[in-house]
Design a protein around this motif. Structure first.
Motif, PDB file in Angstrom:
ATOM      1  N   ASN A 364       0.792  -1.229   0.000  1.00 42.10           N
ATOM      2  CA  ASN A 364       0.000   0.000   0.000  1.00 42.10           C
ATOM      3  C   ASN A 364       0.823   1.277   0.000  1.00 42.10           C
ATOM      4  O   ASN A 364       0.277   2.364  -0.098  1.00 42.10           O
ATOM      5  CB  ASN A 364      -0.920   0.015   1.215  1.00 42.10           C
ATOM      6  N   GLY A 365       2.115   1.130   0.176  1.00 39.75           N
ATOM      7  CA  GLY A 365       2.989   2.295   0.153  1.00 39.75           C
ATOM      8  C   GLY A 365       3.233   2.882   1.534  1.00 39.75           C
ATOM      9  O   GLY A 365       2.379   2.802   2.412  1.00 39.75           O
ATOM     10  N   PRO A 366       4.421   3.484   1.717  1.00 41.28           N
ATOM     11  CA  PRO A 366       4.815   4.051   3.008  1.00 41.28           C
ATOM     12  C   PRO A 366       3.849   5.131   3.483  1.00 41.28           C
ATOM     13  O   PRO A 366       3.589   5.240   4.687  1.00 41.28           O
ATOM     14  CB  PRO A 366       6.183   4.666   2.735  1.00 41.28           C
ATOM     15  N   GLU A 367       3.302   5.907   2.553  1.00 44.96           N
ATOM     16  CA  GLU A 367       2.441   7.025   2.966  1.00 44.96           C
ATOM     17  C   GLU A 367       1.155   6.496   3.589  1.00 44.96           C
ATOM     18  O   GLU A 367       0.670   7.021   4.584  1.00 44.96           O
ATOM     19  CB  GLU A 367       2.132   7.938   1.776  1.00 44.96           C
ATOM     20  N   TRP A 368       0.625   5.429   2.986  1.00 49.66           N
ATOM     21  CA  TRP A 368      -0.573   4.797   3.539  1.00 49.66           C
ATOM     22  C   TRP A 368      -0.337   4.402   4.988  1.00 49.66           C
ATOM     23  O   TRP A 368      -1.135   4.694   5.866  1.00 49.66           O
ATOM     24  CB  TRP A 368      -0.922   3.557   2.694  1.00 49.66           C
ATOM     25  N   PHE A 369       0.821   3.788   5.236  1.00 54.63           N
ATOM     26  CA  PHE A 369       1.112   3.301   6.586  1.00 54.63           C
ATOM     27  C   PHE A 369       1.291   4.456   7.555  1.00 54.63           C
ATOM     28  O   PHE A 369       0.770   4.446   8.673  1.00 54.63           O
ATOM     29  CB  PHE A 369       2.374   2.436   6.567  1.00 54.63           C
ATOM     30  N   SER A 370       2.000   5.493   7.095  1.00 53.11           N
ATOM     31  CA  SER A 370       2.312   6.571   8.032  1.00 53.11           C
ATOM     32  C   SER A 370       1.075   7.382   8.395  1.00 53.11           C
ATOM     33  O   SER A 370       1.073   8.128   9.364  1.00 53.11           O
ATOM     34  CB  SER A 370       3.407   7.481   7.463  1.00 53.11           C
ATOM     35  N   GLU A 371       0.012   7.199   7.607  1.00 53.00           N
ATOM     36  CA  GLU A 371      -1.210   7.925   7.960  1.00 53.00           C
ATOM     37  C   GLU A 371      -2.087   7.187   8.965  1.00 53.00           C
ATOM     38  O   GLU A 371      -3.018   7.753   9.530  1.00 53.00           O
ATOM     39  CB  GLU A 371      -2.012   8.254   6.690  1.00 53.00           C
ATOM     40  N   ILE A 372      -1.773   5.927   9.196  1.00 50.27           N
ATOM     41  CA  ILE A 372      -2.504   5.178  10.223  1.00 50.27           C
ATOM     42  C   ILE A 372      -1.820   5.452  11.554  1.00 50.27           C
ATOM     43  O   ILE A 372      -0.599   5.567  11.613  1.00 50.27           O
ATOM     44  CB  ILE A 372      -2.456   3.667   9.910  1.00 50.27           C
ATOM     45  N   GLY A 373      -2.589   5.543  12.626  1.00 50.10           N
ATOM     46  CA  GLY A 373      -1.973   5.718  13.933  1.00 50.10           C
ATOM     47  C   GLY A 373      -1.579   7.152  14.199  1.00 50.10           C
ATOM     48  O   GLY A 373      -2.209   8.075  13.686  1.00 50.10           O
ATOM     49  N   THR A 374      -0.527   7.359  14.974  1.00 52.18           N
ATOM     50  CA  THR A 374      -0.119   8.721  15.309  1.00 52.18           C
ATOM     51  C   THR A 374       1.129   9.089  14.520  1.00 52.18           C
ATOM     52  O   THR A 374       1.764   8.243  13.914  1.00 52.18           O
ATOM     53  CB  THR A 374       0.183   8.866  16.816  1.00 52.18           C
ATOM     54  N   LYS A 375       1.478  10.357  14.609  1.00 54.56           N
ATOM     55  CA  LYS A 375       2.582  10.868  13.826  1.00 54.56           C
ATOM     56  C   LYS A 375       3.904  10.162  14.152  1.00 54.56           C
ATOM     57  O   LYS A 375       4.637   9.741  13.266  1.00 54.56           O
ATOM     58  CB  LYS A 375       2.732  12.362  14.117  1.00 54.56           C
ATOM     59  N   THR A 376       4.165  10.009  15.469  1.00 59.77           N
ATOM     60  CA  THR A 376       5.448   9.406  15.835  1.00 59.77           C
ATOM     61  C   THR A 376       5.370   7.897  15.978  1.00 59.77           C
ATOM     62  O   THR A 376       6.387   7.227  16.070  1.00 59.77           O
ATOM     63  CB  THR A 376       5.971  10.007  17.148  1.00 59.77           C
ATOM     64  N   SER A 377       4.153   7.354  16.061  1.00 60.34           N
ATOM     65  CA  SER A 377       4.002   5.904  16.132  1.00 60.34           C
ATOM     66  C   SER A 377       2.969   5.463  15.109  1.00 60.34           C
ATOM     67  O   SER A 377       1.829   5.178  15.448  1.00 60.34           O
ATOM     68  CB  SER A 377       3.519   5.459  17.520  1.00 60.34           C
TER      69      SER A 377
END
Ligand SMILES: Cc1cc2nc3c(=O)[nH]c(=O)nc-3n(C[C@H](O)[C@H](O)[C@H](O)COP(=O)(O)O)c2cc1C
Ligand code: SF4
Ligand code: SF4
Ligand code: FES
Lengths: 643, 212
Positions: A364-377
């Motif tokens: 799904n791509g890194p951006e998809w993952f980084s949008e789940i959860g919180t900014k630092t986790s």
């Protein structure tokens, strides 16, 4: 390693995928019912094998044809043995049944499979939307969860590689094999994925370090030691979806340039060892692991190593020592494993959940993952929730969800209408968090901030009847025993902490104890060599911070507010409530401390009572006459009539 | 060569040297037990050799620190001394303090450090805990005194270095940890001739058994 830009890989895989799809299609015969049974350790422990045989026998007796399917854990461990029956001819959708005993299994064969009556009183819900039965996906638990790592857990047969492949498995590895390794490393870095084994180190940064390490051979290790008492996330993932982990490891190996991979699993997890071993063989047979993967120049040899089970062997440097055949003792870092790890090679060591998150990130791509959860986790957190909670089990939720939401909405809150006392997060060296801090979001930094830690996902919920001094004692007892004995603070310091806590729970606490606990705890945290010692005092420090009054009550009033510490508690029978002539408690007492009073009620001889609490359980609920008090001298004295 | 500052003294040292060794070479005493000159990987187990370094959070063990150009080191801060005392007191709390009858008397690392750190040999607040039995005579040539041993690991290390493989090892876990040896054919054991471990032990916890 150069990217393997070739059509061959793609074509080779396409053939494998087509075959997997037709194999699973052929197996799924729409005309006959399919009975799916959860057979991970949680299911097995609840009797899934007996349930399975009961189904088989009943099917044979009734002469019904049906397909039996085995899957891993779906996460609802409180409901095991779990069975899903798909019976298209009945007109009902696939149905989720909980606590299916052998008796229930026989009943289901007769009523549902034969007579098309789904036994409404025994089902939990339907697996898809329909007009007749509420859908399980609408239940709060399913609504609030977000499954990345556990998406297919409980739905695919972990013993059949074709089921994983048919659902898109291994195609991320194929994609990766045609890209630049550096790109993969940077992608994982950008996703913000942090290690799920405890410390939360940035996974991409670790991979980058190893990928840039000079020439030598490199190796990757999956840490499946999981020594926390009561935790079983990693075991479940290993048992339920082994190929997702292997795909994640293969992607990592390619990205950092490693030719060898080791899955380290504790020997107490025989089913996990067996499942992953079989999975490796299946993947090798298809050319997805081993030499010249899918005809490319990429080789990856994967082996399973069975750890001997000491808790400290989960610490990365100790784990490496134990693979090298030495005593599993932590080493000073640096050098970090990424610089010089197993046999001196640059080594990536990641947790089971960390590697298992990789295929989804690539898909799904890194951006998809980084949008789940919180900014630092970013991403999801997986917890094994146990203790005083309505729906214990494995849950996967987005990071950032508050503890309150997790405990009360996702897991159903505290049973028996009792009050919440504390939640202990982060394994034996995590912290105890009180009610007032329940709005803390679940993420690495917020949990550290309140004195707990993410750890690898153990969560113990405690109700109002829990004594926090005793809880601290319990965890210290564990870490103290599991200290490897190498360094002074941890080996001797934790022993003294335990001695002091022991004294306090026995009512022998001293005025100076609190200060001593605090100083010693700080010294151990500061002075110890490895993470075990550096975190071992956390349960004490948080208990002291949030529940200090309980320590003071024990020390200064010889009182245990939760009436849990035996030496500080007494049982007595409330004569106003005790029913004349009732004998329920008498037989339950192992030491014959219960006697009959002149007016045919009951009393407890305090000199004989061993405080086991059996009488309290035995007393019928409508009377609830057995009471606990602390300090013990508050118990009213009831004269024992002379014999 | 590089230059660094230790306790306000400017000192030149060889590149790659450990901070502890540099200090000791310049008569700056730092309490330590597990460090041995020339060891490849410091065990860092005794947790005594702490120092503070400017720009580094918290005290660090000097036996694991490689000196760097411009490093500013303090060996005598309050935090350092507090941790060193705490560590020594913990060791003493499981040590059978019986100096008058101990062969290590007056050449004992614990006595030296206690004097240096101004710590009494019988810690006030910690309850004493001693192991049973007082002497382990399992080894064919050596007597081992678990209540003297500080588990510094020097014996295991010199044993490994003197022979192709170690004959001594750590055994058990937690507070029960002891030095033990690999069961072996007596004839295979070089111990009677070697005794490197006996010599290196800072507290006479390993002794050659007196015969007769
Ligand atoms: C006492 C101790 C026990 C540990 N146990 C485990 C464990 O069981 N599983 C695990 O993955 N990490 C464990 N860790 C963390 C590992 O040292 C290491 O940080 C981790 O495996 C790295 O993987 P990650 O970056 O994916 O989290 C433990 C650490 C300590 C100090
Ligand atoms: S902190 Fe504990 S487990 Fe870690 S090295 Fe020291 S004694 Fe061993
Ligand atoms: S026997 Fe002596 S050298 Fe060996 S660990 Fe104990 S104190 Fe150290
Ligand atoms: S000498 Fe540094 S820890 Fe022992």
């Amino acid at each position: 390693m150069n990217p393997i830009y070739n059509q061959q890989v793609e074509q080779a895989f396409d053939a494998i995928r087509q075959e997997a799809i037709s194999k699973t299609k052929a197996a799924k015969n729409e005309d006959i019912p399919e009975i799916t049974i959860g057979k991970a350790t949680c299911g097995l422990a609840a009797g899934a094998l007996d349930t399975e045989s009961a189904f088989k026998e009943a099917l044979a007796e009734q002469g019904i044809q049906a397909r039996m399917k085995s899957v891993g854990c779906i996460g609802h461990c409180y409901a095991e043995p779990i069975v899903i029956i798909d019976h298209p001819a009945s007109g009902f959708p696939p149905i989720f049944y909980h606590q299916v005993t052998p008796g229930k299994a026989r009943m289901l064969v007769k009523s549902f499979l034969l007579d098309h009556d789904p036994l409404f009183e025994h089902l939990l819900g339907a697996m898809r939307e329909n007009e007749m039965i509420p859908q399980v996906l609408d239940f709060p638990r399913f609504q609030f969860e977000k499954r990345i790592v556990m998406e297919q857990s409980g739905f695919i047969d972990p013993g059949k590689i074709e089921e994983y492949i048919a659902r898109g498995g291994y195609s991320q590895l194929v994609k990766v094999l045609q890209s630049d390794p550096e790109e993969i490393v940077q992608g994982v870095k950008r996703s913000g994925l942090r290690g799920r084994g405890g410390a939360g180190f940035l996974t991409g940064a670790k991979w980058e370090f190893v990928s840039r390490a000079e020439g030598k051979e490199k190796v990757i290790i999956c840490n499946g030691d999981e020594g926390d008492p009561g935790a079983y996330m990693d075991r479940t993932i290993l048992e339920s979806n082994p190929h997702q982990l292997l795909e994640g490891m293969a992607i990592c190996a390619y990205a950092v340039g490693a030719g060898r991979a080791i899955v380290y699993i504790r020997a107490e997890y025989p089913l996990a060892v067996q499942t992953i071993t079989q999975a490796i063989q299946q993947a090798e047979a298809l050319g997805l692991l081993g030499k010249n993967i899918l005809g490319s120049s990429f080789d990856l040899e994967v082996v399973v190593f069975q750890g001997s089970g000491a808790f400290v062997c989960g610490e990365e440097t100790a784990l490496i020592k134990s693979i090298e055949g030495e005593r599993g003792m932590p080493q000073h870092r640096p050098p970090y494993p990424a610089q010089s790890g197993l046999w001196g090679m640059p080594t990536v060591i990641n947790n089971v959940k960390t590697f298992s998150s990789i295929p989804a990130i690539v898909r799904n791509g890194p951006e998809w993952f980084s949008e789940i959860g919180t900014k630092t986790s970013p991403g999801t957190a997986i917890f094994s929730v146990v203790g005083d909670v309505v729906h214990p089990g494995l849950i996967e939720i987005p990071m950032g969800v508050t503890l309150r939401h997790l405990i009360f909405d996702v897991c159903g809150g505290i049973p028996k209408k009792k009050g919440f006392k504390a939640v202990q997060i982060g394994g034996p060296s995590g912290g105890c968090i009180p009610e007032a801090l329940l709005d803390t979001p679940v993420d690495f930094d917020a949990l550290n901030h309140v004195g707990a830690m993410m750890g690898s996902g153990g969560m113990v919920i405690m109700d109002e009847d829990t004594c926090m001094v005793n809880v601290a004692r319990y965890f210290l007892d564990f870490t103290q025993k599991e200290s490897c004995g190498k360094c002074t603070f941890c080996r001797i310091g934790t022993h003294h902490l335990l001695r002091i806590l022991d004294r306090i729970t026995k009512g022998e606490g001293r005025e100076t104890d609190l200060e001593q606990l605090e100083t010693l705890s700080q010294d151990i945290k500061r002075g110890s060599l490895c993470g075990l010692g550096r975190t071992a005092p956390n349960p004490i420090l948080t208990a002291l911070r949030y529940f200090r009054d309980e320590f003071e009550a024990h020390i200064f009033e010889k009182r245990c507010p939760a009436c849990m510490c035996r030496q500080l508690t007494a049982y007595y029978i409330d004569l106003d409530k005790c029913a004349r002539g009732c004998d329920a408690c008498v037989g339950s007492c192992p030491v014959e401390a219960i006697f009959t009073t002149k007016d045919r009620k009951k009393g407890i001889d305090q000199t004989l009572c061993v405080k086991c609490g059996e009488c309290m359980t035995a007393c019928p609920e409508e009377y609830s006459a057995v009471k606990k008090v602390s300090p013990p001298d508050l118990a009213p004295i009831v004269e024992r009539p002379d014999k | 060569m590089i230059t660094l500052t230790i306790d306000n003294r400017e000192i030149t040292a060889k590149e790659g040297a450990t901070l502890l060794q540099v200090c000791l070479d310049h008569d700056i005493y730092i309490p330590h037990l597990c460090y041995l000159e020339g060891m490849e990987h410091a065990a860092a187990s005794c947790r005594l050799c702490f120092v503070e370094i400017e720009g580094v959070a918290g005290p660090v063990t000097s036996c694991t620190t490689i000196v760097k150009e411009g490093m500013v080191v303090k060996t005598d801060t309050e935090v350092v001394r507090h941790l060193q005392r705490a560590s020594l007191q913990l060791l003493l709390s499981v040590h059978h303090v019986d100096c008058a009858h101990c062969p290590a008397n007056r050449k004992c690392a614990l006595q030296d450090m206690a004097k240096f750190l101004k710590v009494g040999l019988k810690p006030k607040y910690l309850e004493q805990h001693l192991k049973e039995p007082e002497i382990d005579q399992g080894h064919p040539y050596l007597d081992y005194y678990p209540n003297r041993c500080v588990l510094c690991g020097r014996c295991v290390l010199v044993c490994k270095n003197s022979h192709d493989r170690p004959f001594l090892t750590f055994a058990k876990r937690g507070l029960d940890t002891v030095i033990s040896f690999y069961e072996e054919d007596r004839a295979e054991m070089p111990c009677d001739e070697c005794l490197a471990c006996v010599e290196i032990c800072p507290v006479s916890a390993l002794m050659k058994r007196k015969v007769g």
